[in-house]
Design an enzyme around this catalytic site. Structure first.
Site, mmCIF file in Angstrom:
data_model
loop_
_atom_site.group_PDB
_atom_site.id
_atom_site.type_symbol
_atom_site.label_atom_id
_atom_site.label_comp_id
_atom_site.label_asym_id
_atom_site.label_seq_id
_atom_site.Cartn_x
_atom_site.Cartn_y
_atom_site.Cartn_z
ATOM 1 N N GLU A 168 -5.715 -5.270 13.144
ATOM 2 C CA GLU A 168 -5.034 -6.121 12.172
ATOM 3 C C GLU A 168 -5.369 -7.578 12.429
ATOM 4 O OE1 GLU A 168 -3.572 -6.508 9.555
ATOM 5 O OE2 GLU A 168 -2.808 -4.574 8.896
ATOM 6 N N ASN A 185 -4.556 -8.687 3.198
ATOM 7 C CA ASN A 185 -3.155 -9.085 3.397
ATOM 8 C C ASN A 185 -3.022 -10.447 4.066
ATOM 9 O OD1 ASN A 185 -3.884 -8.545 6.024
ATOM 10 N ND2 ASN A 185 -2.668 -6.673 6.194
ATOM 11 N N GLU A 227 -11.282 -1.767 5.056
ATOM 12 C CA GLU A 227 -11.675 -0.572 4.291
ATOM 13 C C GLU A 227 -11.546 -0.777 2.787
ATOM 14 O OE1 GLU A 227 -7.377 -0.451 4.070
ATOM 15 O OE2 GLU A 227 -8.718 -0.858 5.759
ATOM 16 N N VAL A 262 -4.821 -0.662 -4.752
ATOM 17 C CA VAL A 262 -3.819 0.093 -4.002
ATOM 18 C C VAL A 262 -3.423 -0.764 -2.807
ATOM 19 C CG1 VAL A 262 -3.278 2.211 -2.741
ATOM 20 C CG2 VAL A 262 -4.856 2.290 -4.688
ATOM 21 N N TYR A 302 -14.745 -2.817 10.151
ATOM 22 C CA TYR A 302 -14.296 -1.693 9.327
ATOM 23 C C TYR A 302 -15.463 -0.979 8.651
ATOM 24 C CZ TYR A 302 -9.318 -2.819 9.690
ATOM 25 O OH TYR A 302 -8.045 -3.010 10.143
#
Length: 421
Positions: free
Chosen positions: A162, A282, A292, A226, A200
């Protein structure tokens, strides 16, 4: 008849060694480490036997540990040596995954010889015998700091997927991670300045080959996103940007807890119906943070990624040229929506975004992170002293880690051309 002085010294040495072994066992210490400490720095002798009223439970897993700074090493079970001089690793090294998210994947496994042959384990009782200890970022919360102090010969690895704005510890301890400044001496993250870099995804033969038979024509749906988090700073703005795109007329379908119920159906079957995937991260401009959303949900599934959050410079550095649309190439969400509408209606222009799949790229990327780590430590790499917060936060872009909502709202509106409401 006089005693042979050599005989006296011999007996005294044997008795002394026996006393040390008994004492080290009673205090839960490693006899070998004690001898190593004594040989390296005589002053540590008094530290071992001057423990004050400190109490320890029997067994490493029954002991509650908190990490201490170098000024408090006299209270540690294994005081850190002033020079941090490492002992040689066993070959092959043993790597302990302290809090592995999916322990069944690597439990007590051994890597092949071309990776260095390291033995991986999730058994915490093997801590003292482990050469490398991997700690996931989930451990970095005040209520679960249960891992022991680093032994002189060990490498402690910080592993995190993260960005700093969403690291587990940040949400619990308000970014005060200074207590970890002397703990880690090696890193595994997506960032290029990590000791082992674990992105990733990557542009290589594997990605090119896997996308050759994907359908990119005759798609009936335009854009999709999504996302599960739109509550924290950074993540909030991706929802606002999608609101602006819809307001500008983009045919956009939104799924995930960010917009409603969590999507639990087959993700690939959903996404392959669309032309564009909104690869909205984010956080804003978190260094090297391309997840991803870009690599799997977009390129690997045959969609054109529309990028927000990752900086344009970071994307250019690693992505196939001409494979994506970046919102920073436009002055406003309205311009982005108009351009995507143009591509939707002009299939020739749209198909240009898939030319990268015909490239003959010889680079082979995507080697296992565990393989890279094992090779690194097997060749003698022992990490480096580091101030964790200076590296993880101090080198990060301000807009990535800011929690000032007013400040970030002004930045977001100005940088991305959002009209204030």
């Amino acid at each position: 008849m006089g005693l042979n002085i050599r005989w006296v010294y011999g007996v005294a040495t044997i008795v002394g060694f026996f006393v040390l072994m008994v004492y080290s066992n009673s205090m839960n210490l490693h006899f070998v480490d004690m001898l190593y400490g004594f040989a390296t720095n005589v002053t540590l002798y008094t530290e071992y036997f001057n423990l004050g009223n400190t109490t320890r439970s029997t067994g490493i897993l029954n002991t509650t540990f908190s990490y201490r700074t170098t000024s408090e090493t006299s209270q540690d079970i294994h005081p850190r040596l002033p020079s941090e001089k490492p002992k040689k690793f066993k070959i092959p090294p043993t790597i302990l995954m302290w809090n592995w998210a999916n322990p069944y994947q690597m439990k007590n496994s051994k890597l092949p010889d071309h990776c260095g042959g390291c033995r991986f384990t999730t058994n915490k009782t093997a801590f003292n015998e482990s050469d490398v200890v991997i700690l996931q970022d989930q451990s970095l919360t005040l209520d679960v700091i249960e891992f022991p102090n680093r032994l002189p010969h060990q490498v402690f690895v910080f592993r995190c997927g993260e960005n700093p704005c969403h690291t587990f510890a940040i949400n619990r301890v308000n970014r005060d991670l200074t207590m970890f400044n002397e703990l880690f001496n090696m890193t595994i993250t997506y960032r290029r300045d990590s000791d082992v870099t674990g992105p990733y995804g990557c542009w290589g033969n594997g990605l090119i080959k896997s996308t050759q038979n994907l359908q990119t024509t005759n798609k009936t749906k335009v854009a999709v996103i999504v996302a599960s988090d739109c509550k924290r700073v950074g993540a909030k703005f991706r929802k606002i940007y999608t609101d602006e795109l819809i307001k500008a007329g983009l045919k956009l379908d939104r799924y995930g807890k960010c917009f409603g119920p969590r999507y639990q159906e087959n993700l690939r079957e959903l996404l392959t119906q669309y032309k564009f995937y909104l690869a909205f991260e984010n956080g804003i401009h978190c260094r090297d943070y391309i997840t991803e959303k870009f690599w799997r949900n977009s390129l690997a599934y045959g969609l054109v990624p529309v990028v927000w959050g990752s900086s344009k410079a970071d994307v250019v550095r690693v992505a196939p040229p001409g494979s994506y649309v970046h919102v920073e190439d436009f002055n406003s969400p309205k311009e982005v929506a108009e351009y995507l509408d143009y591509l939707d209606k002009n299939d020739t222009a749209y198909q240009e975004y898939f030319k990268w799949r015909t490239a003959n790229k010889s680079e082979n990327c995507g080697i296992s992170i565990n393989c890279d780590l094992c090779n690194l430590v097997s060749k003698g790499h022992r990490g480096r002293p580091m101030k964790f917060t200076d590296w993880w936060f101090g080198t990060e872009n301000k807009e990535c880690i800011s929690t000032n909502m007013t400040e970030m709202t002004n930045y977001f509106n100005n940088f991305y051309g959002i009209n204030e409401r």
